[in-house]
Write a protein that holds these residues in place. Structure first.
Motif, PDB file in Angstrom:
ATOM      1  N   ALA A 288       0.660  -1.155  -0.030  1.00 55.22           N
ATOM      2  CA  ALA A 288       0.040   0.026   0.013  1.00 55.22           C
ATOM      3  C   ALA A 288       0.804   1.253   0.155  1.00 55.22           C
ATOM      4  O   ALA A 288       0.706   2.097  -0.648  1.00 55.22           O
ATOM      5  CB  ALA A 288      -0.927   0.052   1.416  1.00 55.22           C
ATOM      6  N   VAL A 289       2.048   1.164   0.703  1.00 54.55           N
ATOM      7  CA  VAL A 289       2.625   2.523   0.910  1.00 54.55           C
ATOM      8  C   VAL A 289       3.449   2.834  -0.230  1.00 54.55           C
ATOM      9  O   VAL A 289       3.611   3.887  -0.835  1.00 54.55           O
ATOM     10  CB  VAL A 289       3.723   2.200   2.033  1.00 54.55           C
ATOM     11  N   LYS A 290       3.707   1.805  -1.080  1.00 52.51           N
ATOM     12  CA  LYS A 290       4.328   1.838  -2.571  1.00 52.51           C
ATOM     13  C   LYS A 290       3.533   2.766  -3.315  1.00 52.51           C
ATOM     14  O   LYS A 290       4.049   3.285  -4.452  1.00 52.51           O
ATOM     15  CB  LYS A 290       4.724   0.417  -3.384  1.00 52.51           C
ATOM     16  N   GLN A 291       2.252   2.336  -3.166  1.00 58.01           N
ATOM     17  CA  GLN A 291       1.085   3.159  -4.127  1.00 58.01           C
ATOM     18  C   GLN A 291       0.731   4.613  -3.855  1.00 58.01           C
ATOM     19  O   GLN A 291       0.178   5.332  -4.720  1.00 58.01           O
ATOM     20  CB  GLN A 291      -0.127   2.403  -4.082  1.00 58.01           C
ATOM     21  N   LEU A 292       1.296   4.968  -2.658  1.00 61.04           N
ATOM     22  CA  LEU A 292       0.986   6.061  -2.029  1.00 61.04           C
ATOM     23  C   LEU A 292       1.967   7.246  -2.644  1.00 61.04           C
ATOM     24  O   LEU A 292       3.290   6.774  -2.813  1.00 61.04           O
ATOM     25  CB  LEU A 292       0.821   6.221  -0.538  1.00 61.04           C
ATOM     26  N   PRO A 293       1.287   8.576  -2.798  1.00 57.76           N
ATOM     27  CA  PRO A 293       2.569   9.609  -3.190  1.00 57.76           C
ATOM     28  C   PRO A 293       3.721   9.952  -2.076  1.00 57.76           C
ATOM     29  O   PRO A 293       3.171   9.809  -0.870  1.00 57.76           O
ATOM     30  CB  PRO A 293       1.546  10.827  -3.414  1.00 57.76           C
ATOM     31  N   PRO A 294       4.750  10.559  -2.353  1.00 57.72           N
ATOM     32  CA  PRO A 294       5.794  10.701  -1.631  1.00 57.72           C
ATOM     33  C   PRO A 294       5.379  11.574  -0.408  1.00 57.72           C
ATOM     34  O   PRO A 294       5.811  11.342   0.614  1.00 57.72           O
ATOM     35  CB  PRO A 294       7.007  11.257  -2.367  1.00 57.72           C
ATOM     36  N   GLU A 295       4.483  12.683  -0.608  1.00 54.22           N
ATOM     37  CA  GLU A 295       4.043  13.595   0.520  1.00 54.22           C
ATOM     38  C   GLU A 295       3.092  12.840   1.584  1.00 54.22           C
ATOM     39  O   GLU A 295       3.272  13.239   2.658  1.00 54.22           O
ATOM     40  CB  GLU A 295       3.419  14.890  -0.215  1.00 54.22           C
ATOM     41  N   VAL A 296       2.561  11.815   1.053  1.00 57.57           N
ATOM     42  CA  VAL A 296       1.770  11.038   2.165  1.00 57.57           C
ATOM     43  C   VAL A 296       2.599   9.977   2.787  1.00 57.57           C
ATOM     44  O   VAL A 296       2.589   9.956   4.032  1.00 57.57           O
ATOM     45  CB  VAL A 296       0.598  10.294   1.195  1.00 57.57           C
ATOM     46  N   GLN A 297       3.605   9.523   2.253  1.00 60.76           N
ATOM     47  CA  GLN A 297       4.600   8.693   2.785  1.00 60.76           C
ATOM     48  C   GLN A 297       5.358   9.366   3.774  1.00 60.76           C
ATOM     49  O   GLN A 297       5.755   8.710   4.839  1.00 60.76           O
ATOM     50  CB  GLN A 297       5.464   7.927   1.755  1.00 60.76           C
ATOM     51  N   GLU A 298       5.624  10.610   3.682  1.00 66.59           N
ATOM     52  CA  GLU A 298       6.696  11.371   4.495  1.00 66.59           C
ATOM     53  C   GLU A 298       5.786  12.061   5.762  1.00 66.59           C
ATOM     54  O   GLU A 298       6.444  12.293   6.575  1.00 66.59           O
ATOM     55  CB  GLU A 298       7.281  12.430   3.742  1.00 66.59           C
ATOM     56  N   ASP A 299       4.580  12.007   5.651  1.00 67.86           N
ATOM     57  CA  ASP A 299       3.799  12.470   6.711  1.00 67.86           C
ATOM     58  C   ASP A 299       3.002  11.391   7.643  1.00 67.86           C
ATOM     59  O   ASP A 299       2.063  10.793   6.887  1.00 67.86           O
ATOM     60  CB  ASP A 299       2.642  13.645   6.100  1.00 67.86           C
ATOM     61  N   GLU A 300       3.583  11.031   8.732  1.00 66.31           N
ATOM     62  CA  GLU A 300       3.129   9.941   9.500  1.00 66.31           C
ATOM     63  C   GLU A 300       1.638  10.077   9.758  1.00 66.31           C
ATOM     64  O   GLU A 300       0.831   8.863   9.264  1.00 66.31           O
ATOM     65  CB  GLU A 300       3.642   9.936  10.764  1.00 66.31           C
ATOM     66  N   ASN A 301       1.148  11.194   9.833  1.00 71.41           N
ATOM     67  CA  ASN A 301      -0.441  11.311   9.983  1.00 71.41           C
ATOM     68  C   ASN A 301      -1.284  11.014   8.903  1.00 71.41           C
ATOM     69  O   ASN A 301      -2.160  10.317   9.031  1.00 71.41           O
ATOM     70  CB  ASN A 301      -0.955  12.580  10.647  1.00 71.41           C
ATOM     71  N   ARG A 302      -0.776  11.525   7.727  1.00 69.20           N
ATOM     72  CA  ARG A 302      -1.499  11.247   6.310  1.00 69.20           C
ATOM     73  C   ARG A 302      -1.374   9.736   5.998  1.00 69.20           C
ATOM     74  O   ARG A 302      -2.220   9.173   5.690  1.00 69.20           O
ATOM     75  CB  ARG A 302      -0.917  12.233   5.324  1.00 69.20           C
ATOM     76  N   LEU A 303      -0.188   9.137   6.416  1.00 69.46           N
ATOM     77  CA  LEU A 303      -0.044   7.876   6.132  1.00 69.46           C
ATOM     78  C   LEU A 303      -0.873   7.085   6.705  1.00 69.46           C
ATOM     79  O   LEU A 303      -1.322   6.107   6.011  1.00 69.46           O
ATOM     80  CB  LEU A 303       1.767   7.591   6.386  1.00 69.46           C
ATOM     81  N   TYR A 304      -0.946   7.099   8.260  1.00 68.24           N
ATOM     82  CA  TYR A 304      -1.931   6.268   8.754  1.00 68.24           C
ATOM     83  C   TYR A 304      -3.188   6.409   8.303  1.00 68.24           C
ATOM     84  O   TYR A 304      -4.080   5.310   8.165  1.00 68.24           O
ATOM     85  CB  TYR A 304      -1.658   6.563  10.411  1.00 68.24           C
ATOM     86  N   GLU A 305      -3.642   7.664   8.022  1.00 66.80           N
ATOM     87  CA  GLU A 305      -4.991   7.932   7.569  1.00 66.80           C
ATOM     88  C   GLU A 305      -5.284   7.059   6.207  1.00 66.80           C
ATOM     89  O   GLU A 305      -6.395   6.637   5.867  1.00 66.80           O
ATOM     90  CB  GLU A 305      -5.283   9.347   7.212  1.00 66.80           C
ATOM     91  N   ALA A 306      -4.286   7.161   5.278  1.00 67.01           N
ATOM     92  CA  ALA A 306      -4.166   6.667   3.929  1.00 67.01           C
ATOM     93  C   ALA A 306      -4.437   5.070   4.337  1.00 67.01           C
ATOM     94  O   ALA A 306      -5.347   4.352   3.579  1.00 67.01           O
ATOM     95  CB  ALA A 306      -3.110   7.085   3.027  1.00 67.01           C
ATOM     96  N   LEU A 307      -3.760   4.578   5.024  1.00 70.97           N
ATOM     97  CA  LEU A 307      -3.531   3.143   5.336  1.00 70.97           C
ATOM     98  C   LEU A 307      -4.888   2.650   5.869  1.00 70.97           C
ATOM     99  O   LEU A 307      -5.298   1.562   5.566  1.00 70.97           O
ATOM    100  CB  LEU A 307      -2.304   2.578   6.111  1.00 70.97           C
ATOM    101  N   GLU A 308      -5.385   3.283   6.687  1.00 71.04           N
ATOM    102  CA  GLU A 308      -6.915   2.766   7.558  1.00 71.04           C
ATOM    103  C   GLU A 308      -7.769   2.612   6.280  1.00 71.04           C
ATOM    104  O   GLU A 308      -8.648   1.905   6.639  1.00 71.04           O
ATOM    105  CB  GLU A 308      -7.225   3.859   8.372  1.00 71.04           C
ATOM    106  N   LYS A 309      -7.716   3.360   5.163  1.00 72.91           N
ATOM    107  CA  LYS A 309      -8.694   3.350   4.025  1.00 72.91           C
ATOM    108  C   LYS A 309      -8.665   2.139   2.962  1.00 72.91           C
ATOM    109  O   LYS A 309      -9.522   2.013   2.265  1.00 72.91           O
ATOM    110  CB  LYS A 309      -8.715   4.706   3.692  1.00 72.91           C
ATOM    111  N   ILE A 310      -7.406   1.651   3.181  1.00 74.44           N
ATOM    112  CA  ILE A 310      -7.079   0.439   1.992  1.00 74.44           C
ATOM    113  C   ILE A 310      -7.590  -0.702   2.598  1.00 74.44           C
ATOM    114  O   ILE A 310      -7.365  -1.393   3.939  1.00 74.44           O
ATOM    115  CB  ILE A 310      -5.499   0.505   1.993  1.00 74.44           C
ATOM    116  N   GLU A 311      -8.589  -1.268   1.839  1.00 69.46           N
ATOM    117  CA  GLU A 311      -9.290  -2.520   2.394  1.00 69.46           C
ATOM    118  C   GLU A 311      -8.368  -3.818   2.939  1.00 69.46           C
ATOM    119  O   GLU A 311      -8.795  -4.199   3.749  1.00 69.46           O
ATOM    120  CB  GLU A 311     -10.364  -3.118   1.241  1.00 69.46           C
TER     121      GLU A 311
END
Length: 89
Positions: A46-69
């Motif tokens: 999942a992290v590989k599919q996310l844009p770099p700015e999301v990967q670098e922001d821990e809060n945004r990363l967790y939020e994005a990961l929570e939405k991935i089935e």
């Protein structure tokens, strides 16, 4: 004589139940390991599919990961496996 046979039968059942419990405990250990590895794999993918700015922001990363089935599925499985200790009696 009847009591001796009954005792032997009871003892044999207890030995068999203990063996079944041991196998069950081993299955749970393997299942926990499997679930953890699948969660790690899902997060990596999942992290590989996310844009770099999301990967670098821990809060945004967790939020994005929570939405991935797939991540959600393995997170729930991990929580369930790590809940109350599993016992086979």
């Amino acid at each position: 004589a009847h009591d001796v046979e009954r005792y032997k039968e009871h003892h044999h059942r207890m030995v068999m139940l203990r063996e079944v419990a041991n196998v069950g405990e081993k299955i749970i250990i393997v299942a926990r390991s499997y679930v953890k590895s699948k969660l790690a794999e899902a997060v990596r993918d999942a992290v590989k599919q996310l844009p770099p700015e999301v990967q670098e922001d821990e809060n945004r990363l967790y939020e994005a990961l929570e939405k991935i089935e797939e991540v959600e599925l393995w997170t729930k499985a991990t929580r369930q496996m790590e809940g109350d200790p599993w016992k086979f009696v």
